[in-house]
Design an enzyme around this catalytic site. Structure first.
Site, PDB file in Angstrom:
ATOM      1  N   ASP A  13       1.165  -4.811  -3.403  1.00  0.00           N
ATOM      2  CA  ASP A  13       0.745  -3.499  -2.929  1.00  0.00           C
ATOM      3  C   ASP A  13       0.208  -2.726  -4.133  1.00  0.00           C
ATOM      4  OD1 ASP A  13       0.655  -1.134  -1.232  1.00  0.00           O
ATOM      5  OD2 ASP A  13       2.479  -0.480  -2.258  1.00  0.00           O
ATOM      6  N   ALA A  15       0.022   1.582  -4.691  1.00  0.00           N
ATOM      7  CA  ALA A  15       0.813   2.764  -5.061  1.00  0.00           C
ATOM      8  C   ALA A  15       2.305   2.490  -4.910  1.00  0.00           C
ATOM      9  CB  ALA A  15       0.421   3.964  -4.206  1.00  0.00           C
ATOM     10  N   ALA A  46       6.645  13.509   4.572  1.00  0.00           N
ATOM     11  CA  ALA A  46       5.386  12.813   4.292  1.00  0.00           C
ATOM     12  C   ALA A  46       5.626  11.358   3.906  1.00  0.00           C
ATOM     13  CB  ALA A  46       4.625  13.531   3.186  1.00  0.00           C
ATOM     14  N   MET A  50       5.215   5.945   5.144  1.00  0.00           N
ATOM     15  CA  MET A  50       4.461   5.339   4.053  1.00  0.00           C
ATOM     16  C   MET A  50       4.325   3.829   4.230  1.00  0.00           C
ATOM     17  SD  MET A  50       2.761   6.133   1.397  1.00  0.00           S
ATOM     18  CE  MET A  50       3.354   7.719   0.877  1.00  0.00           C
ATOM     19  N   LYS A  54      -3.783   5.059   6.656  1.00  0.00           N
ATOM     20  CA  LYS A  54      -3.655   6.511   6.563  1.00  0.00           C
ATOM     21  C   LYS A  54      -3.876   7.238   7.892  1.00  0.00           C
ATOM     22  CE  LYS A  54      -2.339   5.869   2.574  1.00  0.00           C
ATOM     23  NZ  LYS A  54      -0.900   5.550   2.559  1.00  0.00           N
ATOM     24  N   HIS A  57      -0.674   6.776   9.515  1.00  0.00           N
ATOM     25  CA  HIS A  57       0.320   7.576   8.791  1.00  0.00           C
ATOM     26  C   HIS A  57       0.286   9.024   9.281  1.00  0.00           C
ATOM     27  CE1 HIS A  57       2.291   8.334   4.595  1.00  0.00           C
ATOM     28  NE2 HIS A  57       2.660   9.272   5.444  1.00  0.00           N
ATOM     29  N   ARG A 162      -1.160  -2.925   8.100  1.00  0.00           N
ATOM     30  CA  ARG A 162       0.274  -3.109   8.236  1.00  0.00           C
ATOM     31  C   ARG A 162       0.828  -2.410   9.480  1.00  0.00           C
ATOM     32  NH1 ARG A 162       0.670  -1.064   2.127  1.00  0.00           N
ATOM     33  NH2 ARG A 162      -0.003  -2.968   1.086  1.00  0.00           N
ATOM     34  N   ASP A 188       6.702  -1.687  -1.892  1.00  0.00           N
ATOM     35  CA  ASP A 188       7.769  -0.684  -1.976  1.00  0.00           C
ATOM     36  C   ASP A 188       8.087  -0.040  -0.638  1.00  0.00           C
ATOM     37  OD1 ASP A 188       5.119   0.641  -2.324  1.00  0.00           O
ATOM     38  OD2 ASP A 188       6.334   2.463  -2.375  1.00  0.00           O
TER      39      ASP A 188
END
Length: 271
Positions: A13, A15, A46, A50, A54, A57, A162, A188
């Site tokens: 991944d 970030a 927020a 994750m 986006k 999200h 994802r 993460d």
């Protein structure tokens, strides 16, 4: 230099994994975009969705009970897909403009990737970022010393992102990996771990550097071991519950984990 006999590739991944300790680039921009239309979103809120693309999200964020209640109070109705489209259009230019502010490699990341290359592994990558953001981030990462062999953005594939397996599997194809069981997905977030599992790969979760802890490298390092343990525990639990085969603090600890996976493969184990 010892080379791996079974492992062929690691798919990272971005970030919270290789760059942007604490995964601040996506979350802070989302907070700012919602604030522009009068909706307060906390950093904790927020961070909940994750790892998703986006657009997804933003939609998931709007469905969180607290955010949905504030949206209803502000607009007199629930958020709909048209609202998500509008927020996404506001989000994208801000994300492109500001991703560079959060592009610093995580401590140990460049050395770890270089070591894995020396041991014969291919380096893949994928992200919840769309291609327009990745095109901004890639040259910045390369200038800092990180240039994966292949990168997939969340909107590159018609199948989607994802928690589906498609971005990870696209790396398998482009890197000419002979067996998905010889790949390790490092992430993460829970959706990123699910991505690797659904692709049939070993998975490694990163707790301290990632979204669930959500601290800068400096703030993390300044914590006492006891306080680090307090932050680490829920992050580890989240990643373990998602199915991660291993969970460590940061990418710097990955080489030791890969040796364990290599030994398990040699013994006939599979993910």
């Amino acid at each position: 230099m010892q080379r791996y006999q079974h492992l062929e590739a690691v798919i990272f991944d971005w970030a919270g994994t290789v760059v942007d300790f604490g995964s601040f680039a996506p979350t802070q921009v989302l907070i700012d975009v919602f604030a522009e239309i009068g909706i307060t979103v906390s950093m904790a809120e927020a961070r909940v969705p994750m790892g998703l693309a986006k657009w997804d999200h933003i939609q998931a964020l709007g469905r969180l009970p607290g955010v949905a209640e504030r949206w209803q109070a502000r607009f007199g109705r629930a958020m709909n897909d048209t609202d998500v489209d509008r927020l996404y259009q506001q989000f994208m230019p801000l994300q492109v403009a500001r991703v560079g502010e959060y592009s610093a490699p995580i401590p140990g990341a460049i050395d770890t990737v270089n070591l894995l290359r020396q041991r014969g592994l291919k380096i893949g990558s994928c992200s919840g970022y769309p291609r327009v953001v990745m095109d901004r981030l890639l040259p910045l990462a390369a200038a800092a010393g990180y240039a994966p062999d292949h990168t997939v953005a969340t909107d590159d594939l018609a199948a989607g992102g994802r928690p589906g397996p498609w971005m990870a599997l696209d790396n398998v194809i482009e890197l000419a990996v002979s067996d998905v069981r010889h790949c390790v997905k490092v992430d993460d977030t829970a959706p990123g771990i699910a991505e690797g599992l659904r692709a049939g790969m070993w998975t490694v979760g990163l707790s301290a550097s990632g979204n669930a802890v959500g601290l800068t490298a400096e703030k993390w390092s300044a914590l006492s071991p006891a306080h680090q343990a307090e932050y680490r525990a829920p992050a580890e639990a989240q990643l373990t519950t998602a199915g991660a085969h291993y969970v460590v603090d940061t990418i710097a600890e990955l080489p030791a984990v890969l040796m364990q996976i290599e030994a398990r493969l040699a013994a006939g184990e599979r993910p």
